[in-house]
Design an enzyme around this catalytic site. Structure first.
Site, PDB file in Angstrom:
ATOM      1  N   ARG A  16       7.670  11.848 -31.086  1.00 59.74           N
ATOM      2  CA  ARG A  16       8.088  12.923 -31.868  1.00 59.74           C
ATOM      3  C   ARG A  16       7.343  14.257 -31.480  1.00 59.74           C
ATOM      4  NH1 ARG A  16       9.218  11.322 -37.980  1.00 59.74           N
ATOM      5  NH2 ARG A  16       9.934  13.374 -38.058  1.00 59.74           N
ATOM      6  N   LYS A  42      14.012  13.408 -35.778  1.00 52.81           N
ATOM      7  CA  LYS A  42      13.464  12.722 -36.770  1.00 52.81           C
ATOM      8  C   LYS A  42      13.048  11.250 -36.236  1.00 52.81           C
ATOM      9  CE  LYS A  42      13.599  15.752 -39.910  1.00 52.81           C
ATOM     10  NZ  LYS A  42      12.163  16.385 -40.383  1.00 52.81           N
ATOM     11  N   GLY A 102       5.507  10.651 -39.895  1.00 57.48           N
ATOM     12  CA  GLY A 102       5.189  11.939 -39.308  1.00 57.48           C
ATOM     13  C   GLY A 102       4.576  12.967 -39.986  1.00 57.48           C
ATOM     14  N   SER A 105       9.715  23.715 -40.913  1.00 59.34           N
ATOM     15  CA  SER A 105       9.046  22.503 -41.322  1.00 59.34           C
ATOM     16  C   SER A 105       7.878  22.609 -42.185  1.00 59.34           C
ATOM     17  CB  SER A 105       8.525  21.784 -39.755  1.00 59.34           C
ATOM     18  OG  SER A 105       7.687  20.705 -40.000  1.00 59.34           O
ATOM     19  N   LYS A 108       7.842  11.168 -51.731  1.00 61.14           N
ATOM     20  CA  LYS A 108       7.288  10.695 -50.752  1.00 61.14           C
ATOM     21  C   LYS A 108       6.284  11.971 -50.318  1.00 61.14           C
ATOM     22  CE  LYS A 108       9.251   9.711 -46.416  1.00 61.14           C
ATOM     23  NZ  LYS A 108       8.732  10.522 -45.348  1.00 61.14           N
ATOM     24  N   SER A 109       6.799  12.747 -50.171  1.00 58.38           N
ATOM     25  CA  SER A 109       6.230  14.162 -49.709  1.00 58.38           C
ATOM     26  C   SER A 109       4.808  14.512 -50.736  1.00 58.38           C
ATOM     27  CB  SER A 109       6.957  15.300 -49.662  1.00 58.38           C
ATOM     28  OG  SER A 109       7.979  15.265 -48.644  1.00 58.38           O
ATOM     29  N   ARG A 123      16.436   5.816 -43.256  1.00 56.95           N
ATOM     30  CA  ARG A 123      17.527   6.718 -44.295  1.00 56.95           C
ATOM     31  C   ARG A 123      18.935   6.201 -43.522  1.00 56.95           C
ATOM     32  NH1 ARG A 123      14.250   9.447 -47.519  1.00 56.95           N
ATOM     33  NH2 ARG A 123      12.523  10.594 -46.388  1.00 56.95           N
ATOM     34  N   ASP A 162      16.424  15.772 -45.181  1.00 59.89           N
ATOM     35  CA  ASP A 162      16.325  14.016 -45.092  1.00 59.89           C
ATOM     36  C   ASP A 162      17.571  13.586 -45.665  1.00 59.89           C
ATOM     37  OD1 ASP A 162      13.762  14.212 -43.879  1.00 59.89           O
ATOM     38  OD2 ASP A 162      12.849  14.117 -45.663  1.00 59.89           O
TER      39      ASP A 162
HETATM   40  C1  S3P Z   1       8.073  16.495 -45.101  1.00 62.50           C
HETATM   41  C2  S3P Z   1       8.949  17.307 -44.274  1.00 62.50           C
HETATM   42  C3  S3P Z   1      10.119  17.220 -43.469  1.00 62.50           C
HETATM   43  C4  S3P Z   1      10.916  15.825 -43.758  1.00 62.50           C
HETATM   44  C5  S3P Z   1       9.900  14.704 -43.958  1.00 62.50           C
HETATM   45  C6  S3P Z   1       8.882  15.164 -44.847  1.00 62.50           C
HETATM   46  C7  S3P Z   1       7.095  16.704 -45.769  1.00 62.50           C
HETATM   47  O1  S3P Z   1       9.819  17.071 -42.073  1.00 62.50           O
HETATM   48  O2  S3P Z   1      12.038  15.646 -42.997  1.00 62.50           O
HETATM   49  O3  S3P Z   1      10.568  13.778 -44.371  1.00 62.50           O
HETATM   50  O4  S3P Z   1       6.583  15.852 -46.474  1.00 62.50           O
HETATM   51  O5  S3P Z   1       6.441  17.502 -45.394  1.00 62.50           O
HETATM   52  P1  S3P Z   1       9.729  18.487 -40.980  1.00 62.50           P
HETATM   53  O6  S3P Z   1       8.483  19.323 -41.719  1.00 62.50           O
HETATM   54  O7  S3P Z   1       9.491  18.000 -39.557  1.00 62.50           O
HETATM   55  O8  S3P Z   1      10.916  19.063 -41.364  1.00 62.50           O
END
Ligand code: S3P
Length: 448
Positions: free
Chosen positions: A131, A351, A103, A176, A30-31, A397, A324
């Site tokens: 959030r 989250k 997010g 983060s 996903k990221s 999740r 996660d």
């Molecule tokens: C993510 C960072 C994390 C993770 C999210 C995806 C990303 O969040 O929990 O599912 O793709 O950069 P945080 O940056 O708020 O920790």
């Protein structure tokens, strides 16, 4: 894309099973999927992405980039093509940009939009609008963007008027990757250098991908730096399987005495492999096979054989590397002998839902003893789980973690509100039925 408010309410029914076997692939990371299209839209030339995650969150990013004028096409084989003409080619959207539950989309795009000389408004669903956003609003404002949000910039919607940015040196109090990435995406559009220092290293996909697109990034300790105004060139890339999605199958197999599964082509970037480390500490048998690098990211096949797990301690240092995976890890802890303490996990409270409260509440319904502290979870494992009715609370999740718990319960488990799983893992139930057919997972429409 449906808003969560418009989703049909669906549940899963599952039965316990004692056999988990097979070879599977999980959907794309996903990221990395989010970043691939965002960077593709900021670059020059063609970016071709294979294995892009077709989940609601990433499709939301595509939708928003199109509203900003990005040229994006999709081929039937899951290949996405972005024809970039540099960030300056993006234009003012004529409507509010709704990113749903994501997010990552909201925070990363805030970084991109901070550098664009036009007005835009980012918002999301009810969960996302609760959030915290000051963590990105403050640094982006310090770089020269004008941003308003509810409660003094704390909550979406965020109204952004971007423009000329200056590079900064920013120390973020939270580890983060979304915050780090927002600042870096603003930094590549700014004058001078931008440096971001975080308390514990978070996932580094943005830094790696900026390099793949031709920009110079440097890391010294917990500080990452990028020079502004560089030209990014489109690339061809293959998105590895998401270790956060693989985590549910890792836990299921690790805790099942008669299990042997192979999860192919999983991203094993060291900033993401905390779940492997935690499960191994608990006695799990996980081996990495065919380890290789693809587009600057390490990838491997993961083989998991069932074992007897025992409790462990997960300290704050490890949390960003499995941020996660805590819902999945909590299930492993419930199935392990003895106590597991997960500490330094305050970020879980902000989250998709408050995951510390959600885990304590929902796992309790299955007879698991879980105590949530301010930033911790204490789980007493080793007792037989009972059947019952549990709720995802709208968190993808949570829904998947509860389905894994159901494989080990004594009776039928009903997991309510599971449509949210499509945000990150479309096809989860089908894959679970493939490796654990005995669970007979069945999806039903709720009566109301
Ligand atoms: C993510 C960072 C994390 C993770 C999210 C995806 C990303 O969040 O929990 O599912 O793709 O950069 P945080 O940056 O708020 O920790």
């Amino acid at each position: 894309m449906m808003n969560p408010g418009e989703r049909s309410v669906r549940s899963w029914l599952l039965h316990p099973t004692e056999k988990i076997a097979g070879a599977i692939r999980v959907p794309g990371d996903k990221s990395i999927s989010h970043r691939s299209v965002i960077l593709g839209a900021m670059a020059h030339g063609l970016t071709e992405i294979h294995g892009f995650l077709q989940g609601e969150d990433c499709l939301g990013t595509l939708h928003v980039l199109r509203a900003l004028g990005a040229e994006i096409t999709e081929s039937g084989q899951g290949c996405i093509r972005v024809l970039g003409r540099g960030p300056e080619a993006l234009c003012e959207p004529d409507t509010i940009l709704d990113v749903g539950n994501s997010g990552t989309t909201l925070r990363l795009l805030a970084g991109l939009l901070a550098g664009r000389p036009f007005f835009s408004v980012l918002t999301g669903d009810a969960s996302l609008r609760r959030r915290p956003m000051r963590r990105v609003v403050d640094p982006l404002t310090a770089m020269g963007a004008t941003i308003f949000g509810r409660a003094g910039g704390q909550y979406p919607p965020l109204a952004i008027h971007g423009g000329e940015l200056r590079g900064i040196a920013w120390t973020t109090p939270v580890a983060s990757a979304q915050v780090k990435s927002a600042i870096l995406l603003a930094g590549v559009q700014a004058t001078g250098e931008t440096h971001v220092t975080e308390p514990i290293l978070s996932r580094d996909h943005t830094e790696r991908m900026l390099r793949a697109f031709g920009l110079l990034t440097r890391r010294r300790g917990r500080t990452v730096s990028v020079s502004g105004r560089g030209r990014m060139q489109g690339i061809r890339m293959v998105v590895p399987g998401d270790i956060s999605s693989a985590a549910f199958f890792l836990v299921a197999a690790a805790a099942c005495s008669d299990a042997d599964i192979l999860i192919q082509d999983v991203g094993v970037n060291p900033t993401r492999t905390g779940i492997l480390e935690a499960l191994r500490r608990m006695g799990a048998s996980i081996t990495e096979e065919r380890v290789r690098a693809e587009g600057g990211e390490p990838v491997a096949d993961l083989r998991v054989r069932g074992a007897r797990l025992h409790g462990t301690t997960i300290e704050a240092e490890l949390i960003p590397r499995l941020i996660d995976e805590v819902p999945a890890l909590a299930i492993a802890a419930a199935l392990a002998e003895g106590e597991t303490l997960i500490s330094g996990a305050a970020e879980l409270r902000v989250k998709e839902v408050d995951r510390l409260a959600a885990l304590a509440g929902e796992l309790g319904k299955l007879g698991i003893s879980v105590a949530a502290g301010q930033d911790s979870l204490r789980i007493l494992g080793g007792r037989r789980l009972c059947g019952g009715v549990v709720q995802s609370r709208g968190d993808h999740r949570m829904a998947m973690a509860l389905a894994i718990a159901a494989l080990f319960a004594q009776g039928e488990v009903r997991v309510e509100d599971v449509a949210c799983v499509d945000t990150s893992f479309p096809g989860f139930a089908r894959l679970l039925a493939e490796v654990a057919p005995g669970c007979g997972i069945r999806e039903i429409e709720d009566a109301n």
